[in-house]
Design a protein around this motif. Structure first.
Motif, mmCIF file in Angstrom:
data_model
loop_
_atom_site.group_PDB
_atom_site.id
_atom_site.type_symbol
_atom_site.label_atom_id
_atom_site.label_comp_id
_atom_site.label_asym_id
_atom_site.label_seq_id
_atom_site.Cartn_x
_atom_site.Cartn_y
_atom_site.Cartn_z
ATOM 1 N N PHE A 331 0.838 -1.198 0.000
ATOM 2 C CA PHE A 331 0.000 0.000 0.000
ATOM 3 C C PHE A 331 0.881 1.260 0.000
ATOM 4 N N PHE A 393 -10.893 0.423 -1.546
ATOM 5 C CA PHE A 393 -9.592 0.642 -0.924
ATOM 6 C C PHE A 393 -9.504 2.071 -0.397
ATOM 7 N N ALA A 410 -4.917 -1.123 -7.554
ATOM 8 C CA ALA A 410 -5.268 -2.469 -7.092
ATOM 9 C C ALA A 410 -5.334 -3.431 -8.265
ATOM 10 N N VAL A 417 -10.807 -7.813 -0.449
ATOM 11 C CA VAL A 417 -9.777 -7.447 0.535
ATOM 12 C C VAL A 417 -9.686 -5.931 0.601
ATOM 13 N N THR A 418 -9.102 -5.431 1.685
ATOM 14 C CA THR A 418 -8.809 -4.018 1.818
ATOM 15 C C THR A 418 -7.699 -3.866 2.852
ATOM 16 N N PHE A 419 -7.271 -2.622 3.079
ATOM 17 C CA PHE A 419 -6.221 -2.360 4.062
ATOM 18 C C PHE A 419 -6.822 -1.725 5.306
ATOM 19 N N LEU A 425 -3.088 -5.938 5.044
ATOM 20 C CA LEU A 425 -4.108 -6.459 4.143
ATOM 21 C C LEU A 425 -5.057 -7.381 4.899
ATOM 22 N N THR A 427 -9.028 -9.512 4.728
ATOM 23 C CA THR A 427 -10.164 -9.982 3.934
ATOM 24 C C THR A 427 -11.466 -9.556 4.602
#
Length: 553
Positions: A331, A393, A410, A417-419, A425, A427
């Motif tokens: 990221f 995201f 991305a 998924v995202t941060f 990271l 899910t």
């Protein structure tokens, strides 16, 4: 999955095929021999050309592979009854023109080629301007917005389908078949007009696969129902489009191994494993799916998938799972070659229970059947039609206030998924269930029927993983209910009406029990403010009335 695991999987398949081929040498069908009845794609004896309702990616609605035969006549149930094809090759043309293309092997009359499908019309009235044809898990427009306060009318025939099933003559102990199926929900250009999207709906592949059946194991290769959720075996009955919210409804390119033990008329155990197209576009390994299914043929009822044709279906229970691996760029604005990883997984259980069984599908009056599904997992949003919950995201840090801000590039679809706040990271988790009932009145052998569905899906971490300013763009819970009434005008033509209502609870709710009501202002100038919810509606709802007709062939 490591590369050695993929290699082992391929070697295992090669050994199975070589073994089956060796057993077939010198055992080709005799001249004039007729093939046995082909099995449908799900391995049951006797295939029916059932229709169903939408999916996908509305989808909806799925059907088993139709009976493979050269001439088909619909029974009172709408199923195609199989008859043995003639072993005689068609006569050569007398006009002097070139002869019909020769078959790959055997005689042309030994090949079973069956077109099937349905032509369908849908008229829909929605209370908001939130959805297209199917009710999918995109955000419902809230009260107080233009699209939330105005209705939408939809007329469409895009859920019509056409398919072709081909069964080759047996070659010793090997049986082969294939299926190709299309509907009209293909991707349209982004600048296409609404008229062109609906009236000129482009073709979309639904199924395109081959099936190889041997005494040792069956192989399915191509685009087919996902094994996770045993798609195609436990769908509820509804005039609305499938998949309904919270329903596992998906097809994927895959390589599947399946073994059926027992008899379709008695007790049957199915065990299957598959390597499937990964959920992430740039994943380095395929998804892995596996499942077991039990069917008891002595206890069978009438079951209809979506808006289709009822079929005699055994009491069935299915268990399945999926594992997948995500690998995305770090990221940062310039991640270089650095990547971060996370794992996704899911579990599902389904049941189809004939509460009031039947003896013969030709007379299924008074049949009552229950369908149920429970699913839970993380990083599996794409297994629910068009599902992402609104998750996106976060923005990259921009301490220098550069303009324009750099956007994270991305390589994975949103909602999987995202941060989090530490840039780790994660899910996104979802849990859902779907319950359905279908009843066929003792009128004309079951011509008049009713059905109902209730479903719910929610996430326990999508809000935690979404930055506060974006809470209004996600939902944490979605509930759905429908009630349907249908009548078979003829064995091939059915009409139905459906009421469907769906509600979403949004992330920007600050009270567990919001108080509804407008505060402040008067008349049309009053701002939308709901006490305890940060000044916005806590939920949004869409009500739908739908009328549909379909001709099945």
């Amino acid at each position: 999955m490591k590369s050695w695991a993929l290699g082992s999987f391929g070697i295992a398949i090669a050994l199975v095929l070589l073994s089956a081929h060796a057993s077939a040498q010198g055992d080709e069908p005799a001249e004039g021999a007729k093939p046995a009845a082909d099995k449908p794609a799900d391995g049951k004896a006797g295939v029916s050309a059932k229709g169903s309702a939408k999916a996908d990616e509305d989808e909806e609605e799925e059907e088993d592979a139709p009976a493979a035969k050269p001439a088909a006549a619909a029974s009172a149930s709408g199923e195609v009854q199989m008859t043995a094809p003639s072993a005689e090759a068609p006569p050569a043309p007398e006009s002097g023109l070139a002869a019909t293309r020769a078959p790959v092997y055997g005689k042309r009359g030994d090949w079973n080629i069956t077109p099937y499908g349905y032509a369908r019309f849908d008229a829909i009235e929605d209370s908001t301007q939130s959805f297209e044809d199917g009710i999918q898990p995109n955000l419902i427009q809230r009260v107080g917005t233009y699209r939330g306060d105005h209705r939408r009318t939809i007329f469409t025939a895009r859920d019509s389908r056409i398919g072709l099933f081909v069964g080759a003559p047996p070659l010793g102990s090997i049986r082969t078949s294939g299926q190709i199926e299309f509907d009209f929900y293909g991707l349209a250009p982004t600048d296409a007009r609404r008229h062109d999207t609906v009236v000129f709906g482009p073709l979309r592949i639904r199924h395109a696969y081959l099936k190889l059946e041997t005494p040792a194991i069956d192989v399915i290769a191509g685009q087919y129902f996902d094994l996770f959720g045993w798609n195609g075996s436990f769908y509820p009955a509804t005039v609305g489009y499938m998949g309904v919210p919270a329903q596992l409804y998906h097809r994927n390119p895959q390589l599947r191994l399946q073994k059926d033990i027992g008899s379709a008329d008695g007790f049957q155990l199915s065990i299957a494993a598959a390597a499937v197209r990964p959920g992430q576009r740039d994943s380095g390994v395929p998804d892995v799916q596996g499942g077991i299914k039990i069917a008891i043929g002595q206890w069978s009822g009438a079951a209809m998938s979506g808006f289709g044709r009822p079929a005699k279906t055994p009491l069935s229970i299915g268990l399945s799972g999926v594992y997948r691996r995500f690998e995305v760029p770090a990221f940062r604005a310039e991640p270089g070659s650095e990547a971060v990883k996370a794992s996704g997984y899911g579990f599902a259980a389904q049941i189809l229970a004939p509460i009031v069984p039947i003896k013969d599908i030709e007379d299924h009056g008074n049949a009552l059947t229950l369908t149920g599904e429970f699913s839970t997992g993380t990083g599996i949003a794409d297994m629910y039609t068009f599902m992402d919950g609104g998750s996106r995201f976060p923005l990259l840090p921009n301490p220098g206030n550069a303009s324009p801000a750099v956007i994270y590039q991305a390589n994975v679809d949103p909602g999987l998924v995202t941060f989090d706040r530490t840039f780790a990271l994660k899910t996104i988790q979802w849990t859902g269930f779907v319950g359905g009932l279908q009843y066929y009145f003792p009128i004309g052998g079951g011509k008049l029927w009713v059905s109902a569905i209730y479903s719910q899906i929610k996430s326990n971490n999508i809000k935690k993983l979404t930055p506060y300013p974006s809470w209004g763009g996600i939902f944490t819970k979605m509930e759905y209910f429908d009630a349907n009434l249908g009548y078979d005008i003829t064995p091939a033509v059915c009409a139905g009406v459906s009421f469907q209502t769906v509600k979403q609870t949004f992330g920007d709710v600050s009270s567990d029990t919001p108080i509804y009501g407008t505060t402040g202002g008067t008349g049309n100038t009053a701002p939308l403010a709901v006490a305890g919810t940060g000044g916005v509606a806590a939920t949004a709802r869409n009500n739908r009335l739908q009328f549909s007709m379909a001709f099945f062939f």
